[in-house]
Design an enzyme around this catalytic site. Sequence first.
Site, mmCIF file in Angstrom:
data_model
loop_
_atom_site.group_PDB
_atom_site.id
_atom_site.type_symbol
_atom_site.label_atom_id
_atom_site.label_comp_id
_atom_site.label_asym_id
_atom_site.label_seq_id
_atom_site.Cartn_x
_atom_site.Cartn_y
_atom_site.Cartn_z
ATOM 1 N NE ARG A 1 -13.602 -2.303 1.949
ATOM 2 C CZ ARG A 1 -13.238 -1.034 1.878
ATOM 3 N NH1 ARG A 1 -14.107 -0.085 2.183
ATOM 4 N NH2 ARG A 1 -12.024 -0.681 1.487
ATOM 5 C CG HIS B 1 -0.136 5.229 -1.830
ATOM 6 N ND1 HIS B 1 -0.092 6.112 -2.877
ATOM 7 C CD2 HIS B 1 1.138 4.761 -1.678
ATOM 8 C CE1 HIS B 1 1.137 6.164 -3.359
ATOM 9 N NE2 HIS B 1 1.892 5.356 -2.651
#
Length: 659
Positions: free
Chosen positions: A294, A237
Amino acid sequence: MGDFSKILIANRGEIACRIIKTAKMMGYDTVAVFSEADRDALHVELADEAVCIGPAAVTESYLNISSIIEAARRTGADAIHPGYGFLSENADFASKCNDSNITFVGPSAVAIDVMGNKAEAKRRMIAANVPCIPGYEERDQSDSRFVDAATKIGFPVMVKAAAGGGGRGMRLVENNDQLLRALEGARSEAKNAFGSDELILEKAVVNARHIEIQIFADSQGNTVHLGERDCSIQRRHQKVIEEAPSPVVSDELREKMGAAAVAAAKAINYVGAGTVEFLLAEDGSFYFLEMNTRLQVEHPVTELITGYDLVEWQLRIARGERLPELQENINLSGHAIEARLYAEDPYKNFLPRVGKLLKWIPSEGEGLRTDHGLKDGFEITPHYDAMIAKVIAYGETREDARRRLIRSLNKTVDLGLTTNRQFLIDCLKNETFAKGLATTDFIDKEFPKKRRKKPPLQIRHKILAAALTLHEKRFKSNSLTNNWCSSPISPPKVKLLIDEEPHEFQIELLSTNRYAIDYDTDISIVEILNEDGVNYRISIEEQHLSCQIVHEENCLHICADGLQFSASDITLLSANAASQSADGAVVAPMNGKLLAIEVSEGERVKPGQLITTLEAMKMEHEITSRVSGVVKKIHAKVDDQVASRTILVEIEPDQENAN
């Protein structure tokens, strides 16, 4: 938010170097922070000033808020850029910066807090009518509630850590029998990684693509998107290869997904750079996954297709400016693909690796870019993420970018360290990827563990290893020259360990730089055409090739034809010593912390049985037995920090294992 003159980069490695470059270009002074393990790191050299903030452990250095704030105070830094990872999505850090009159280059603490928790973020997105995956994101965290929710949602489901990302605390659950163990494992990993064991459930979307939208918002209320990135190539993942634009996103779909991403940002009054991640189903429907508050690791591909410097945009927004462009002026041109270079072994289930990078030569050329914080001799430790560099290629078409990236990776030299470079090349060459058909299960389908094999060395690579070993010993080590012979009568036998496999050669010195090498009954004439100590040009039977080499004690590391391999002279070792095996020993595959020991002395075990769990490079690694037998002795205890190859548990193998 306001004007500032000196920026402290609260990060390390390639992203710290990347931010320093733009900050200097914009006229800012820069401050690097570093742990004791990073004292000689490249980002420390590049910054105008640098401050040590603690020991190697991230909790005592890069996650130590008070040490970073104090470093800013000592150096007079009036802005902090967090990069990504570490404290970049820590609301408390953003608040502490503001309390200290330091501009935090990122969104507000409130926005970070809302989107930093997957459960709360999903509740907000549902309220804002952003499409979301069916799931469970409530505050009741009991096992029974999760079992009921999973049954209602329908298997398969994804268990996810509510407080983090990067694949940590995430499990795919195929049926009810797997759920409780998945919950237990995800909670443990999430608690260690993020300090919170809160989980959510989501319906697993089969054959999906991972598509993310880059957004920017200013303090005047303007929000735009800069198109999408396709991040479907993942292992554990975690992203491996990213590209922009996506090969399956049409202009119409881009407009819809972009609008949803902008709506998500506006719903929380977002300011700064952010990424809204979606799953794109086969039927064209898409669902909100999370919002990263971010800059993303993969931001370079967006920079290349838009022509914008996204770090510059961040800094301009942080000092109160309006967005540099309106939505109608943002255009996408060409195609860019990024490959993440990890210190890991793809042929051993992507096991993280540590060690010294003896020789680093990034590739250069038109349309190529390598973001890194590396230099010769840099030590890769188990304390930080395994990603060490990003190799990026741009082209007018996707095929141009793909071919350029393959060549760039082939020409990248990363001697002395095990990396995934060859695996990245294999992925890029894969027909499914080349056709733009890859989904999030690409690696599991195209490169399953049982079929994932390291490309074998050709005979010419073994001949090359023998010639280089002799040549280097003749000119670099006078004490070993006597083992070699220039007489055509019975040349000596030489034994080399090439990539851990023994090979035998007979080598005759024909002239200063020419050798006759007898391997497997065939004789090859090898000539060293030119060399500078690292770069070699070699002729093997009149076929020329280039390679790079570097020494490490008795080992010669070689890079040729894009392959990296090693050769060690074991001529003087006994065959027994060269082939010893510790079949009954369960050893640490890398440096790390021992989280659990699942067996006791005297217990009978079988092959594949879980013996210990090790935490390294922010991931948990289960170590199993290779044999059947009885646990003879346990050599370590839980919470021990153990070195690579340390014997953890000793198993007395059954007699049938002894042949």
